[in-house]
Design a protein around this motif. Structure first.
Motif, PDB file in Angstrom:
ATOM      1  N   ASP A  49       9.575  58.168  14.544  1.00  0.00           N
ATOM      2  CA  ASP A  49       8.199  58.294  14.061  1.00  0.00           C
ATOM      3  C   ASP A  49       7.388  59.344  14.804  1.00  0.00           C
ATOM      4  O   ASP A  49       6.542  60.009  14.201  1.00  0.00           O
ATOM      5  CB  ASP A  49       7.482  56.943  14.141  1.00  0.00           C
ATOM      6  N   TYR A  50       7.637  59.493  16.105  1.00  0.00           N
ATOM      7  CA  TYR A  50       6.841  60.442  16.884  1.00  0.00           C
ATOM      8  C   TYR A  50       7.443  61.843  16.885  1.00  0.00           C
ATOM      9  O   TYR A  50       6.759  62.818  16.595  1.00  0.00           O
ATOM     10  CB  TYR A  50       6.679  59.932  18.320  1.00  0.00           C
ATOM     11  N   ILE A  51       8.730  61.969  17.179  1.00  0.00           N
ATOM     12  CA  ILE A  51       9.339  63.298  17.310  1.00  0.00           C
ATOM     13  C   ILE A  51       9.806  63.860  15.963  1.00  0.00           C
ATOM     14  O   ILE A  51       9.461  64.982  15.604  1.00  0.00           O
ATOM     15  CB  ILE A  51      10.500  63.279  18.324  1.00  0.00           C
ATOM     16  N   ILE A  52      10.591  63.095  15.219  1.00  0.00           N
ATOM     17  CA  ILE A  52      11.184  63.627  13.988  1.00  0.00           C
ATOM     18  C   ILE A  52      10.153  63.692  12.853  1.00  0.00           C
ATOM     19  O   ILE A  52       9.943  64.746  12.259  1.00  0.00           O
ATOM     20  CB  ILE A  52      12.410  62.809  13.556  1.00  0.00           C
ATOM     21  N   GLU A  53       9.528  62.582  12.547  1.00  0.00           N
ATOM     22  CA  GLU A  53       8.607  62.520  11.403  1.00  0.00           C
ATOM     23  C   GLU A  53       7.193  62.985  11.744  1.00  0.00           C
ATOM     24  O   GLU A  53       6.407  63.257  10.836  1.00  0.00           O
ATOM     25  CB  GLU A  53       8.555  61.100  10.833  1.00  0.00           C
ATOM     26  N   LYS A  54       6.852  63.019  13.018  1.00  0.00           N
ATOM     27  CA  LYS A  54       5.514  63.437  13.485  1.00  0.00           C
ATOM     28  C   LYS A  54       4.403  62.644  12.799  1.00  0.00           C
ATOM     29  O   LYS A  54       3.396  63.194  12.379  1.00  0.00           O
ATOM     30  CB  LYS A  54       5.317  64.934  13.276  1.00  0.00           C
ATOM     31  N   ARG A  55       4.605  61.340  12.703  1.00  0.00           N
ATOM     32  CA  ARG A  55       3.613  60.481  12.046  1.00  0.00           C
ATOM     33  C   ARG A  55       2.424  60.171  12.941  1.00  0.00           C
ATOM     34  O   ARG A  55       1.363  59.786  12.449  1.00  0.00           O
ATOM     35  CB  ARG A  55       4.256  59.162  11.627  1.00  0.00           C
ATOM     36  N   PHE A  56       2.614  60.295  14.253  1.00  0.00           N
ATOM     37  CA  PHE A  56       1.583  59.899  15.197  1.00  0.00           C
ATOM     38  C   PHE A  56       1.358  60.982  16.243  1.00  0.00           C
ATOM     39  O   PHE A  56       2.294  61.675  16.631  1.00  0.00           O
ATOM     40  CB  PHE A  56       1.990  58.613  15.935  1.00  0.00           C
ATOM     41  N   SER A  57       0.111  61.069  16.713  1.00  0.00           N
ATOM     42  CA  SER A  57      -0.170  61.895  17.883  1.00  0.00           C
ATOM     43  C   SER A  57       0.296  61.110  19.108  1.00  0.00           C
ATOM     44  O   SER A  57       0.647  59.927  19.000  1.00  0.00           O
ATOM     45  CB  SER A  57      -1.674  62.164  17.988  1.00  0.00           C
ATOM     46  N   ARG A  58       0.283  61.745  20.254  1.00  0.00           N
ATOM     47  CA  ARG A  58       0.722  61.039  21.453  1.00  0.00           C
ATOM     48  C   ARG A  58      -0.166  59.835  21.726  1.00  0.00           C
ATOM     49  O   ARG A  58       0.323  58.742  22.043  1.00  0.00           O
ATOM     50  CB  ARG A  58       0.756  61.974  22.660  1.00  0.00           C
ATOM     51  N   ASN A  59      -1.484  60.003  21.599  1.00  0.00           N
ATOM     52  CA  ASN A  59      -2.393  58.877  21.854  1.00  0.00           C
ATOM     53  C   ASN A  59      -2.187  57.741  20.858  1.00  0.00           C
ATOM     54  O   ASN A  59      -2.221  56.567  21.227  1.00  0.00           O
ATOM     55  CB  ASN A  59      -3.851  59.350  21.838  1.00  0.00           C
ATOM     56  N   GLU A  60      -1.955  58.085  19.585  1.00  0.00           N
ATOM     57  CA  GLU A  60      -1.685  57.048  18.588  1.00  0.00           C
ATOM     58  C   GLU A  60      -0.374  56.326  18.889  1.00  0.00           C
ATOM     59  O   GLU A  60      -0.286  55.099  18.743  1.00  0.00           O
ATOM     60  CB  GLU A  60      -1.621  57.668  17.190  1.00  0.00           C
ATOM     61  N   ALA A  61       0.634  57.083  19.308  1.00  0.00           N
ATOM     62  CA  ALA A  61       1.918  56.467  19.666  1.00  0.00           C
ATOM     63  C   ALA A  61       1.752  55.536  20.870  1.00  0.00           C
ATOM     64  O   ALA A  61       2.338  54.451  20.894  1.00  0.00           O
ATOM     65  CB  ALA A  61       2.961  57.541  19.952  1.00  0.00           C
ATOM     66  N   CYS A  62       0.949  55.955  21.842  1.00  0.00           N
ATOM     67  CA  CYS A  62       0.676  55.085  22.999  1.00  0.00           C
ATOM     68  C   CYS A  62       0.027  53.780  22.542  1.00  0.00           C
ATOM     69  O   CYS A  62       0.391  52.698  23.020  1.00  0.00           O
ATOM     70  CB  CYS A  62      -0.250  55.791  23.995  1.00  0.00           C
ATOM     71  N   ASN A  63      -0.921  53.888  21.624  1.00  0.00           N
ATOM     72  CA  ASN A  63      -1.584  52.686  21.095  1.00  0.00           C
ATOM     73  C   ASN A  63      -0.607  51.799  20.340  1.00  0.00           C
ATOM     74  O   ASN A  63      -0.644  50.575  20.469  1.00  0.00           O
ATOM     75  CB  ASN A  63      -2.754  53.077  20.192  1.00  0.00           C
ATOM     76  N   GLN A  64       0.270  52.401  19.546  1.00  0.00           N
ATOM     77  CA  GLN A  64       1.267  51.634  18.791  1.00  0.00           C
ATOM     78  C   GLN A  64       2.177  50.837  19.725  1.00  0.00           C
ATOM     79  O   GLN A  64       2.557  49.717  19.426  1.00  0.00           O
ATOM     80  CB  GLN A  64       2.129  52.564  17.932  1.00  0.00           C
ATOM     81  N   LEU A  65       2.528  51.457  20.854  1.00  0.00           N
ATOM     82  CA  LEU A  65       3.440  50.811  21.805  1.00  0.00           C
ATOM     83  C   LEU A  65       2.700  50.030  22.889  1.00  0.00           C
ATOM     84  O   LEU A  65       3.342  49.371  23.711  1.00  0.00           O
ATOM     85  CB  LEU A  65       4.338  51.868  22.463  1.00  0.00           C
ATOM     86  N   SER A  66       1.381  50.137  22.893  1.00  0.00           N
ATOM     87  CA  SER A  66       0.547  49.483  23.916  1.00  0.00           C
ATOM     88  C   SER A  66       0.959  49.893  25.329  1.00  0.00           C
ATOM     89  O   SER A  66       1.172  49.046  26.209  1.00  0.00           O
ATOM     90  CB  SER A  66       0.600  47.955  23.784  1.00  0.00           C
ATOM     91  N   VAL A  67       1.069  51.200  25.537  1.00  0.00           N
ATOM     92  CA  VAL A  67       1.442  51.725  26.858  1.00  0.00           C
ATOM     93  C   VAL A  67       0.510  52.876  27.228  1.00  0.00           C
ATOM     94  O   VAL A  67      -0.146  53.473  26.362  1.00  0.00           O
ATOM     95  CB  VAL A  67       2.910  52.233  26.882  1.00  0.00           C
ATOM     96  N   SER A  68       0.483  53.183  28.513  1.00  0.00           N
ATOM     97  CA  SER A  68      -0.298  54.317  29.002  1.00  0.00           C
ATOM     98  C   SER A  68       0.420  55.621  28.637  1.00  0.00           C
ATOM     99  O   SER A  68       1.599  55.611  28.268  1.00  0.00           O
ATOM    100  CB  SER A  68      -0.471  54.226  30.513  1.00  0.00           C
TER     101      SER A  68
END
Length: 122
Positions: free
Chosen positions: A80-99
């Motif tokens: 979702d993050y690298i191949i499809e580029k569905r999320f920005s880094r901050n959105e991906a952090c929120n999705q995973l609940s990580v810093s």
């Protein structure tokens, strides 16, 4: 970013492009072969078919390596993050609940795991 991690990330980006190219190729009408001999050893239809097979093989190698990853966080980052580029880094952090720093660690780890799986398919 470490050089080997950068290479793997570029491979995954290339995979996304190959997948789009193969989809576009499949949407083109089937080549027709005529009975006229060509002066070259290959005709255009034959070259396109060979290219299609080569693209399919390259995609399968990457997909096999991706499918061998069990960790859902790694799968999310790679797909979702690298191949499809569905999320920005901050959105991906929120999705995973990580810093952000934890996300970067997970991303690099996911790329390393993918690399090991990919090298096994070769």
């Amino acid at each position: 970013m470490r050089q080997d991690v950068k290479k793997i990330r570029n491979l995954l980006k290339k995979y996304a492009k190959l997948k789009r190219d193969l989809t576009a190729f499949n949407q083109v009408s089937s080549p027709s072969f005529d009975g006229v001999s060509s002066h070259s050893s290959r005709n255009g239809a034959e070259s396109r078919l060979i290219n299609h097979v080569d693209l399919s093989y390259q995609l399968k190698e990457v997909e096999d390596a991706l499918n061998a990853i069990d960790d859902p966080q790694y799968q999310f980052i790679l797909h979702d993050y690298i191949i499809e580029k569905r999320f920005s880094r901050n959105e991906a952090c929120n999705q995973l609940s990580v810093s952000v720093s934890k996300f970067n660690y997970l991303k690099n780890r996911a790329l390393e795991v993918f690399k090991l799986n990919y090298l096994r398919t070769l």
